[in-house]
Design a protein around this motif. Sequence first.
Motif, PDB file in Angstrom:
ATOM      1  N   CYS A 219       0.843  -1.187   0.000  1.00 20.48           N
ATOM      2  CA  CYS A 219       0.000   0.000   0.000  1.00 20.48           C
ATOM      3  C   CYS A 219       0.881   1.241   0.000  1.00 20.48           C
ATOM      4  O   CYS A 219       2.007   1.206   0.497  1.00 20.48           O
ATOM      5  CB  CYS A 219      -0.933   0.002   1.208  1.00 20.48           C
ATOM      6  SG  CYS A 219      -2.248   1.246   1.030  1.00 20.48           S
TER       7      CYS A 219
ATOM      8  N   TYR B  75      -4.891   2.646  11.558  1.00 21.75           N
ATOM      9  CA  TYR B  75      -5.693   1.495  11.993  1.00 21.75           C
ATOM     10  C   TYR B  75      -5.305   0.232  11.228  1.00 21.75           C
ATOM     11  O   TYR B  75      -5.883  -0.827  11.421  1.00 21.75           O
ATOM     12  CB  TYR B  75      -7.194   1.778  11.827  1.00 21.75           C
ATOM     13  CG  TYR B  75      -7.562   2.371  10.486  1.00 21.75           C
ATOM     14  CD1 TYR B  75      -7.559   1.593   9.343  1.00 21.75           C
ATOM     15  CD2 TYR B  75      -7.902   3.714  10.364  1.00 21.75           C
ATOM     16  CE1 TYR B  75      -7.880   2.137   8.108  1.00 21.75           C
ATOM     17  CE2 TYR B  75      -8.219   4.268   9.144  1.00 21.75           C
ATOM     18  CZ  TYR B  75      -8.204   3.468   8.012  1.00 21.75           C
ATOM     19  OH  TYR B  75      -8.519   4.007   6.793  1.00 21.75           O
TER      20      TYR B  75
ATOM     21  N   THR C  71      -9.317  -5.773  -4.270  1.00 20.32           N
ATOM     22  CA  THR C  71      -8.893  -4.961  -3.151  1.00 20.32           C
ATOM     23  C   THR C  71      -7.428  -5.236  -2.864  1.00 20.32           C
ATOM     24  O   THR C  71      -6.697  -5.742  -3.701  1.00 20.32           O
ATOM     25  CB  THR C  71      -9.833  -5.232  -1.939  1.00 20.32           C
ATOM     26  OG1 THR C  71      -9.400  -4.455  -0.831  1.00 20.32           O
ATOM     27  CG2 THR C  71      -9.897  -6.683  -1.540  1.00 20.32           C
TER      28      THR C  71
ATOM     29  N   PRO D 225      -5.069  -1.960  -4.589  1.00 18.93           N
ATOM     30  CA  PRO D 225      -5.170  -2.650  -5.887  1.00 18.93           C
ATOM     31  C   PRO D 225      -4.700  -1.812  -7.077  1.00 18.93           C
ATOM     32  O   PRO D 225      -4.282  -2.366  -8.090  1.00 18.93           O
ATOM     33  CB  PRO D 225      -6.655  -2.990  -6.000  1.00 18.93           C
ATOM     34  CG  PRO D 225      -7.345  -2.080  -5.049  1.00 18.93           C
ATOM     35  CD  PRO D 225      -6.377  -1.812  -3.943  1.00 18.93           C
TER      36      PRO D 225
ATOM     37  N   THR E 223     -10.480   0.974  -3.047  1.00 17.88           N
ATOM     38  CA  THR E 223      -9.192   1.631  -3.278  1.00 17.88           C
ATOM     39  C   THR E 223      -9.054   2.866  -2.401  1.00 17.88           C
ATOM     40  O   THR E 223     -10.059   3.426  -1.962  1.00 17.88           O
ATOM     41  CB  THR E 223      -9.087   2.045  -4.771  1.00 17.88           C
ATOM     42  OG1 THR E 223      -7.941   2.880  -4.943  1.00 17.88           O
ATOM     43  CG2 THR E 223     -10.307   2.803  -5.261  1.00 17.88           C
ATOM     44  N   ASN E 224      -7.807   3.289  -2.196  1.00 16.30           N
ATOM     45  CA  ASN E 224      -7.622   4.561  -1.500  1.00 16.30           C
ATOM     46  C   ASN E 224      -7.715   5.734  -2.474  1.00 16.30           C
ATOM     47  O   ASN E 224      -7.588   6.890  -2.062  1.00 16.30           O
ATOM     48  CB  ASN E 224      -6.309   4.588  -0.702  1.00 16.30           C
ATOM     49  CG  ASN E 224      -5.076   4.436  -1.583  1.00 16.30           C
ATOM     50  OD1 ASN E 224      -5.066   4.805  -2.749  1.00 16.30           O
ATOM     51  ND2 ASN E 224      -4.015   3.887  -1.003  1.00 16.30           N
TER      52      ASN E 224
ATOM     53  N   VAL F 172     -13.231   5.334   8.376  1.00 19.99           N
ATOM     54  CA  VAL F 172     -13.006   4.787   9.721  1.00 19.99           C
ATOM     55  C   VAL F 172     -12.693   5.974  10.625  1.00 19.99           C
ATOM     56  O   VAL F 172     -11.839   6.794  10.291  1.00 19.99           O
ATOM     57  CB  VAL F 172     -11.809   3.804   9.723  1.00 19.99           C
ATOM     58  CG1 VAL F 172     -11.543   3.283  11.136  1.00 19.99           C
ATOM     59  CG2 VAL F 172     -12.048   2.638   8.764  1.00 19.99           C
TER      60      VAL F 172
ATOM     61  N   GLU G 147     -16.760   0.597  11.705  1.00 19.15           N
ATOM     62  CA  GLU G 147     -16.115   0.514  13.025  1.00 19.15           C
ATOM     63  C   GLU G 147     -14.712  -0.054  12.868  1.00 19.15           C
ATOM     64  O   GLU G 147     -14.510  -1.004  12.094  1.00 19.15           O
ATOM     65  CB  GLU G 147     -16.904  -0.439  13.943  1.00 19.15           C
ATOM     66  CG  GLU G 147     -18.061   0.212  14.648  1.00 19.15           C
ATOM     67  CD  GLU G 147     -18.805  -0.768  15.564  1.00 19.15           C
ATOM     68  OE1 GLU G 147     -19.650  -0.303  16.324  1.00 19.15           O
ATOM     69  OE2 GLU G 147     -18.551  -1.996  15.503  1.00 19.15           O
ATOM     70  N   GLN G 148     -13.806   0.521  13.630  1.00 18.87           N
ATOM     71  CA  GLN G 148     -12.425   0.036  13.566  1.00 18.87           C
ATOM     72  C   GLN G 148     -12.345  -1.387  14.119  1.00 18.87           C
ATOM     73  O   GLN G 148     -12.850  -1.668  15.209  1.00 18.87           O
ATOM     74  CB  GLN G 148     -11.532   0.970  14.390  1.00 18.87           C
ATOM     75  CG  GLN G 148     -10.065   0.671  14.233  1.00 18.87           C
ATOM     76  CD  GLN G 148      -9.232   1.482  15.225  1.00 18.87           C
ATOM     77  OE1 GLN G 148      -9.747   2.372  15.895  1.00 18.87           O
ATOM     78  NE2 GLN G 148      -7.966   1.151  15.303  1.00 18.87           N
ATOM     79  N   MET G 149     -11.698  -2.274  13.378  1.00 19.35           N
ATOM     80  CA  MET G 149     -11.635  -3.687  13.775  1.00 19.35           C
ATOM     81  C   MET G 149     -10.217  -4.065  14.211  1.00 19.35           C
ATOM     82  O   MET G 149      -9.248  -3.425  13.794  1.00 19.35           O
ATOM     83  CB  MET G 149     -12.045  -4.575  12.592  1.00 19.35           C
ATOM     84  CG  MET G 149     -13.484  -4.405  12.183  1.00 19.35           C
ATOM     85  SD  MET G 149     -13.895  -5.439  10.768  1.00 19.35           S
ATOM     86  CE  MET G 149     -13.334  -4.424   9.408  1.00 19.35           C
TER      87      MET G 149
ATOM     88  N   LEU H 229      -7.587  -5.547  13.355  1.00 21.26           N
ATOM     89  CA  LEU H 229      -6.905  -6.159  12.201  1.00 21.26           C
ATOM     90  C   LEU H 229      -5.641  -5.383  11.840  1.00 21.26           C
ATOM     91  O   LEU H 229      -5.113  -5.514  10.748  1.00 21.26           O
ATOM     92  CB  LEU H 229      -7.849  -6.180  10.988  1.00 21.26           C
ATOM     93  CG  LEU H 229      -8.981  -7.202  11.056  1.00 21.26           C
ATOM     94  CD1 LEU H 229      -9.983  -6.982   9.938  1.00 21.26           C
ATOM     95  CD2 LEU H 229      -8.429  -8.629  10.981  1.00 21.26           C
ATOM     96  N   ASP H 230      -5.179  -4.537  12.765  1.00 20.99           N
ATOM     97  CA  ASP H 230      -3.971  -3.753  12.478  1.00 20.99           C
ATOM     98  C   ASP H 230      -2.728  -4.591  12.771  1.00 20.99           C
ATOM     99  O   ASP H 230      -2.704  -5.400  13.702  1.00 20.99           O
ATOM    100  CB  ASP H 230      -3.962  -2.478  13.327  1.00 20.99           C
ATOM    101  CG  ASP H 230      -4.042  -2.787  14.815  1.00 20.99           C
ATOM    102  OD1 ASP H 230      -4.904  -3.610  15.204  1.00 20.99           O
ATOM    103  OD2 ASP H 230      -3.233  -2.239  15.588  1.00 20.99           O
TER     104      ASP H 230
HETATM  105  N1  SAM Z   1      -6.192   0.249  -0.026  1.00 25.19           N
HETATM  106  C1  SAM Z   1      -7.572   0.104  -0.301  1.00 25.19           C
HETATM  107  C2  SAM Z   1      -8.379   1.114   0.477  1.00 25.19           C
HETATM  108  O1  SAM Z   1      -7.799   1.962   1.128  1.00 25.19           O
HETATM  109  O2  SAM Z   1      -9.608   1.070   0.390  1.00 25.19           O
HETATM  110  C3  SAM Z   1      -8.132  -1.303  -0.122  1.00 25.19           C
HETATM  111  C4  SAM Z   1      -7.699  -2.081   1.059  1.00 25.19           C
HETATM  112  S1  SAM Z   1      -8.210  -1.445   2.610  1.00 25.19           S
HETATM  113  C5  SAM Z   1      -7.587  -2.725   3.670  1.00 25.19           C
HETATM  114  C6  SAM Z   1      -9.942  -1.711   2.555  1.00 25.19           C
HETATM  115  C7  SAM Z   1     -10.762  -1.027   3.607  1.00 25.19           C
HETATM  116  O3  SAM Z   1     -10.445  -1.569   4.862  1.00 25.19           O
HETATM  117  C8  SAM Z   1     -10.531   0.471   3.711  1.00 25.19           C
HETATM  118  O4  SAM Z   1     -11.767   1.137   3.610  1.00 25.19           O
HETATM  119  C9  SAM Z   1      -9.957   0.651   5.089  1.00 25.19           C
HETATM  120  O5  SAM Z   1     -10.380   1.843   5.674  1.00 25.19           O
HETATM  121  C10 SAM Z   1     -10.520  -0.550   5.812  1.00 25.19           C
HETATM  122  N2  SAM Z   1      -9.738  -0.941   6.984  1.00 25.19           N
HETATM  123  C11 SAM Z   1      -8.434  -1.222   7.063  1.00 25.19           C
HETATM  124  N3  SAM Z   1      -8.089  -1.561   8.319  1.00 25.19           N
HETATM  125  C12 SAM Z   1      -9.225  -1.493   9.046  1.00 25.19           C
HETATM  126  C13 SAM Z   1      -9.529  -1.733  10.407  1.00 25.19           C
HETATM  127  N4  SAM Z   1      -8.599  -2.095  11.276  1.00 25.19           N
HETATM  128  N5  SAM Z   1     -10.801  -1.586  10.797  1.00 25.19           N
HETATM  129  C14 SAM Z   1     -11.770  -1.210   9.922  1.00 25.19           C
HETATM  130  N6  SAM Z   1     -11.540  -0.977   8.623  1.00 25.19           N
HETATM  131  C15 SAM Z   1     -10.281  -1.108   8.194  1.00 25.19           C
END
Ligand code: SAM
Length: 329
Positions: free
Chosen positions: A21, A27, A67, A71, A97-98, A161, A189-191, A193-194
């Motif tokens: 990325c 997060y 994703t 991507p 995507t971002n 988020v 909601e923040q999960m 998964l960091d």
């Molecule tokens: N890079 C792309 C993006 O930014 O959308 C795709 C991958 S990103 C992992 C996909 C989505 O997961 C994004 O909307 C991001 O905000 C969300 N995301 C990532 N880590 C997260 C977390 N710990 N909790 C909630 N959403 C999360």
Amino acid sequence: MLVDSFGRVATDLRVSLTDRCNLRCAYCMPPEGLDWLPKPDLLTAEEIVRLVAIGVERLGITEVRYTGGEPLLRRELVEIVAAAARLAPRPQVSLTTNGIGLARLAAPLAEAGLDRVNVSLDTLDPDVFVRLAHRDRLRDVLDGLAAAERAGLTPVKINAVLMRGINEHEAVPLLRFSLDHGYELRFIEQMPLDAQHGWRRENMITADEILGLLKGSFDLTEDDPRHRGSAPAELFLVNGGPARVGVIGSVTRPFCGSCDRVRLTADGQIRNCLFATEESDLRTALRSGASDEDLAARWVAAVRGKKPGHGIDDPSFLQPSRPMSAIGG
Ligand code: SAM
């Protein structure tokens, strides 16, 4: 069909095209980034196209969402999208995507058959963007959003988020911005998964809090639940509609009972849940000459073992070893 032992059917395939990325959202990963997957471990474009075809043509997948990681960093993205859009039955093809690079790629992607995009946008303030994502790229994201709209990748959805003490004050401005531009906003909601394992339940901004923040400025009424289907977002009409806002309460309002997703990681592992601690390796079989039938059978078995829920509330909950960026969000 991809049916689990609780009768849920997976029809929505999330395909991660890379774990890399160009942002470092707090997060998701640490500011210094992560050790990326070695290139030989990544599925090639041909391998991705073959697995997606098996999913769609043999296993009932009706939506393919690309994703990452990010991507847009995958060089063969346009060809990969075009190959999915040529499949019969034609799946819905979308992208999360971002938005960095979308200004250039939105038109070719739409031409290739991409139906729509979800763009992540957590703030409208350039300083907060740098604090949250450790890169100064807000302008690129906003340009990408506008290009997606122009290219007809609609409805353009925004994922946001909120993090306590960083951007929680932006719930209202983000919704105003989305309403002004005709984008559909969803708060997630923040999960846990960091990659840094820094998530704490007590720090998380809950769905209730998000709705409380919005209700100070907007009239929100619950949308007809039939519009939600198996989608994770609870939808609310804003000021009587037709505009809507969504809240995805992955932690406090889990929707595992209606989950219809399955994930393919960039290195060819099937994950039957974001929070799964086990994966099923399709890449080794694929590279050892497995037939489409054999790969489909392995995929069916991988989904059958899906657990009833993500279990974040269980005392025995273990965060998966892969972070979100390596799973494919
Ligand atoms: N890079 C792309 C993006 O930014 O959308 C795709 C991958 S990103 C992992 C996909 C989505 O997961 C994004 O909307 C991001 O905000 C969300 N995301 C990532 N880590 C997260 C977390 N710990 N909790 C909630 N959403 C999360």
